[in-house]
Design a protein around this motif. Structure first.
Motif, PDB file in Angstrom:
ATOM      1  N   GLY A 196       0.822  -1.194   0.000  1.00 48.30           N
ATOM      2  CA  GLY A 196       0.000   0.000   0.000  1.00 48.30           C
ATOM      3  C   GLY A 196       0.864   1.255   0.000  1.00 48.30           C
ATOM      4  O   GLY A 196       2.079   1.192   0.193  1.00 48.30           O
ATOM      5  N   PRO A 197       0.224   2.384  -0.249  1.00 47.73           N
ATOM      6  CA  PRO A 197      -1.181   2.613  -0.550  1.00 47.73           C
ATOM      7  C   PRO A 197      -1.577   2.136  -1.964  1.00 47.73           C
ATOM      8  O   PRO A 197      -0.728   1.700  -2.732  1.00 47.73           O
ATOM      9  CB  PRO A 197      -1.323   4.137  -0.443  1.00 47.73           C
ATOM     10  CG  PRO A 197      -0.163   4.586   0.381  1.00 47.73           C
ATOM     11  CD  PRO A 197       0.945   3.634   0.027  1.00 47.73           C
ATOM     12  N   PHE A 198      -2.841   2.247  -2.278  1.00 46.59           N
ATOM     13  CA  PHE A 198      -3.376   1.869  -3.579  1.00 46.59           C
ATOM     14  C   PHE A 198      -2.761   2.778  -4.648  1.00 46.59           C
ATOM     15  O   PHE A 198      -2.903   3.993  -4.603  1.00 46.59           O
ATOM     16  CB  PHE A 198      -4.891   2.042  -3.556  1.00 46.59           C
ATOM     17  CG  PHE A 198      -5.629   1.433  -4.719  1.00 46.59           C
ATOM     18  CD1 PHE A 198      -5.833   0.068  -4.786  1.00 46.59           C
ATOM     19  CD2 PHE A 198      -6.141   2.232  -5.726  1.00 46.59           C
ATOM     20  CE1 PHE A 198      -6.534  -0.493  -5.838  1.00 46.59           C
ATOM     21  CE2 PHE A 198      -6.841   1.681  -6.780  1.00 46.59           C
ATOM     22  CZ  PHE A 198      -7.034   0.319  -6.848  1.00 46.59           C
ATOM     23  N   GLY A 199      -2.048   2.166  -5.595  1.00 46.88           N
ATOM     24  CA  GLY A 199      -1.391   2.940  -6.641  1.00 46.88           C
ATOM     25  C   GLY A 199       0.015   3.367  -6.305  1.00 46.88           C
ATOM     26  O   GLY A 199       0.677   4.019  -7.112  1.00 46.88           O
ATOM     27  N   ALA A 200       0.513   3.001  -5.117  1.00 47.88           N
ATOM     28  CA  ALA A 200       1.881   3.322  -4.724  1.00 47.88           C
ATOM     29  C   ALA A 200       2.777   2.117  -4.993  1.00 47.88           C
ATOM     30  O   ALA A 200       2.308   1.027  -5.348  1.00 47.88           O
ATOM     31  CB  ALA A 200       1.940   3.716  -3.260  1.00 47.88           C
ATOM     32  N   VAL A 201       4.076   2.301  -4.805  1.00 42.85           N
ATOM     33  CA  VAL A 201       5.038   1.217  -5.009  1.00 42.85           C
ATOM     34  C   VAL A 201       5.869   1.025  -3.743  1.00 42.85           C
ATOM     35  O   VAL A 201       5.857   1.859  -2.835  1.00 42.85           O
ATOM     36  CB  VAL A 201       5.950   1.494  -6.216  1.00 42.85           C
ATOM     37  CG1 VAL A 201       5.168   1.402  -7.516  1.00 42.85           C
ATOM     38  CG2 VAL A 201       6.650   2.850  -6.099  1.00 42.85           C
ATOM     39  N   LYS A 202       6.583  -0.088  -3.717  1.00 44.24           N
ATOM     40  CA  LYS A 202       7.320  -0.494  -2.522  1.00 44.24           C
ATOM     41  C   LYS A 202       8.456   0.450  -2.158  1.00 44.24           C
ATOM     42  O   LYS A 202       8.989   0.395  -1.048  1.00 44.24           O
ATOM     43  CB  LYS A 202       7.869  -1.909  -2.710  1.00 44.24           C
ATOM     44  CG  LYS A 202       8.857  -2.038  -3.847  1.00 44.24           C
ATOM     45  CD  LYS A 202       9.188  -3.484  -4.139  1.00 44.24           C
ATOM     46  CE  LYS A 202      10.163  -3.609  -5.303  1.00 44.24           C
ATOM     47  NZ  LYS A 202       9.684  -2.934  -6.545  1.00 44.24           N
ATOM     48  N   GLU A 203       8.857   1.308  -3.069  1.00 46.45           N
ATOM     49  CA  GLU A 203       9.892   2.301  -2.771  1.00 46.45           C
ATOM     50  C   GLU A 203       9.323   3.496  -2.019  1.00 46.45           C
ATOM     51  O   GLU A 203      10.077   4.397  -1.634  1.00 46.45           O
ATOM     52  CB  GLU A 203      10.549   2.779  -4.067  1.00 46.45           C
ATOM     53  CG  GLU A 203      11.417   1.743  -4.754  1.00 46.45           C
ATOM     54  CD  GLU A 203      10.633   0.736  -5.585  1.00 46.45           C
ATOM     55  OE1 GLU A 203      11.235  -0.232  -6.084  1.00 46.45           O
ATOM     56  OE2 GLU A 203       9.401   0.919  -5.742  1.00 46.45           O
ATOM     57  N   GLN A 204       8.023   3.515  -1.805  1.00 42.92           N
ATOM     58  CA  GLN A 204       7.366   4.610  -1.088  1.00 42.92           C
ATOM     59  C   GLN A 204       6.987   4.144   0.318  1.00 42.92           C
ATOM     60  O   GLN A 204       7.838   3.632   1.037  1.00 42.92           O
ATOM     61  CB  GLN A 204       6.176   5.111  -1.914  1.00 42.92           C
ATOM     62  CG  GLN A 204       6.597   5.714  -3.255  1.00 42.92           C
ATOM     63  CD  GLN A 204       5.433   6.077  -4.162  1.00 42.92           C
ATOM     64  OE1 GLN A 204       4.477   5.325  -4.324  1.00 42.92           O
ATOM     65  NE2 GLN A 204       5.520   7.253  -4.794  1.00 42.92           N
ATOM     66  N   ALA A 205       5.741   4.321   0.729  1.00 46.71           N
ATOM     67  CA  ALA A 205       5.361   4.119   2.124  1.00 46.71           C
ATOM     68  C   ALA A 205       5.584   2.696   2.627  1.00 46.71           C
ATOM     69  O   ALA A 205       6.050   2.495   3.755  1.00 46.71           O
ATOM     70  CB  ALA A 205       3.896   4.513   2.317  1.00 46.71           C
ATOM     71  N   SER A 206       5.255   1.686   1.824  1.00 45.31           N
ATOM     72  CA  SER A 206       5.386   0.312   2.323  1.00 45.31           C
ATOM     73  C   SER A 206       6.840  -0.040   2.607  1.00 45.31           C
ATOM     74  O   SER A 206       7.136  -0.769   3.563  1.00 45.31           O
ATOM     75  CB  SER A 206       4.771  -0.680   1.333  1.00 45.31           C
ATOM     76  OG  SER A 206       5.423  -0.627   0.072  1.00 45.31           O
TER      77      SER A 206
END
Length: 364
Positions: free
Chosen positions: A82-92
């Motif tokens: 997550g979030p929806f439409g995000a990628v693993k280099e971001q919040a997750s």
């Protein structure tokens, strides 16, 4: 009041055409072989790129975060998306790295059709397949020799929270689940923000989606659009055109839009994400209408659920409604002076100590 709700719903459509010049003002440095994470990297936490397949045969891309001295232990583990439409280099990825610092082997993954994960059709989504992706991540972790497969939990952020909770309702290998800034994407796409669609509007939306499928079939391609294309003018006519995000945030911008803009288009911009980079397939929401994510919410028990939301989050009601419907054990934590996006990357607002204790207590 209706005008305000419509404005919020419009501004929450992250699926847009974004000016490529925005990338020069954000943290992404570019290059396929470079580290493209958009958060501070901990040098003491090792990250490994991994690949595994879900039960539909789609290859899922993940970043595996490893605590210090992990190889000498049978470790607890957490799968995160997550979030929806995000990628693993971001919040997750940020969450996975932080949880690894607390001693959990953590796997942040791109859902199917997104980021570096497989799926021939790009920029589409399926609540069923996204839920399966969580279980596939559990499969992968449980086969690692340094993982205690009886101590695996899940975290969902924003639009992937519903999938994490749904997975925990059936997959008993997930021993605890936490959802932050929860969004129920099925409810949101089919009923609108705070369930404001009228029966007539819902019918018009279904007609729009169905007509779009004829167009896609005739053109042998998939037109792009918004995952919330459902805005109605003063005459109750459906407006489904995509937004174009400005290169700079306008003065007096709606605070909800401003929060998303400043995250996705500025400080956490990533070219592989959907949000503020491209758009979803226009007819994609149909599958979410067919799949009510919370249909099995009571089946999650006795797996513990932790719901965390900001007190100023426009999405707060999703967490509160899930808390009302879920059976024990469950907990709802409202973070003071926090909005929806604060729980993406605001290290002063995200309660990592609470998350760590929740999983330590329940992954025994």
């Amino acid at each position: 009041m209706k005008k305000i709700i419509l404005s919020i719903s419009l501004l929450l459509t992250f699926l847009i055409s974004c000016n490529n010049n925005q990338s020069q003002n954000n943290q992404y440095k570019g290059g396929d072989n470079m580290d493209t994470r958009v958060f501070k990297i901990y040098t003491n936490i090792e990250m490994k790129k991994v690949r595994f397949k879900n039960r539909y045969g789609i290859e899922i891309a993940g970043d595996l975060y490893l605590p210090e001295n992990y190889a000498s232990n049978k470790n607890p583990a957490i799968v995160i998306s997550g979030p929806f439409g995000a990628v693993k280099e971001q919040a997750s990825g940020l969450y996975a790295q932080e949880m690894a610092s607390y001693g959990f082997v953590s796997l942040a993954f791109d859902p199917s059709f997104t980021g570096e994960s497989g799926g021939d059709i790009r920029n589409t989504a399926s609540p069923d397949i996204f839920t399966e992706d969580y279980s596939a991540a559990v499969d992968y972790l449980g086969l690692l020799e340094f993982i205690d497969r009886n101590r695996i939990g899940a975290i969902g952020i924003c639009g992937l929270s519903g999938m994490a909770i749904t997975a925990a309702g059936t997959d008993t290998r997930i021993k605890a689940v936490a959802a932050l800034s929860m969004y129920d994407m099925s409810r949101d796409m089919s009923k609108g923000h705070q369930d404001y669609y009228t029966p007539e509007q819902r019918r018009k939306i279904k007609e729009y989606l169905s007509t779009q499928r004829w167009k896609d079939a005739e053109n042998k391609t998939y037109a792009l659009g918004n995952h919330e294309p459902y805005f109605f003018d003063e005459n109750n006519n459906l407006m489904a055109s995509a937004m174009t995000v400005p290169e700079e945030l306008p003065e007096n911008a709606d605070p909800v839009f401003a929060a998303f803009y400043n995250y996705y288009a500025k400080r956490a911009y990533h070219p592989r994400a959907v949000n503020f980079v491209t758009s979803w397939i226009a007819a994609m929401p149909m599958s979410f209408w067919n799949f009510p994510l919370m249909a099995n919410i009571k089946d999650v028990s006795p797996t513990p659920i932790l719901l965390i939301a900001g007190d100023r989050a426009h999405s707060r009601y999703y967490s509160e409604d899930v808390y009302k419907e879920a059976l024990e054990p469950k907990e709802l934590l409202i973070i003071e002076d926090a909005d929806h996006v604060d729980l993406y990357d605001n290290m002063e607002k995200i309660p990592f100590e609470k998350l760590s204790q929740f999983f330590k207590n329940n992954l025994k």
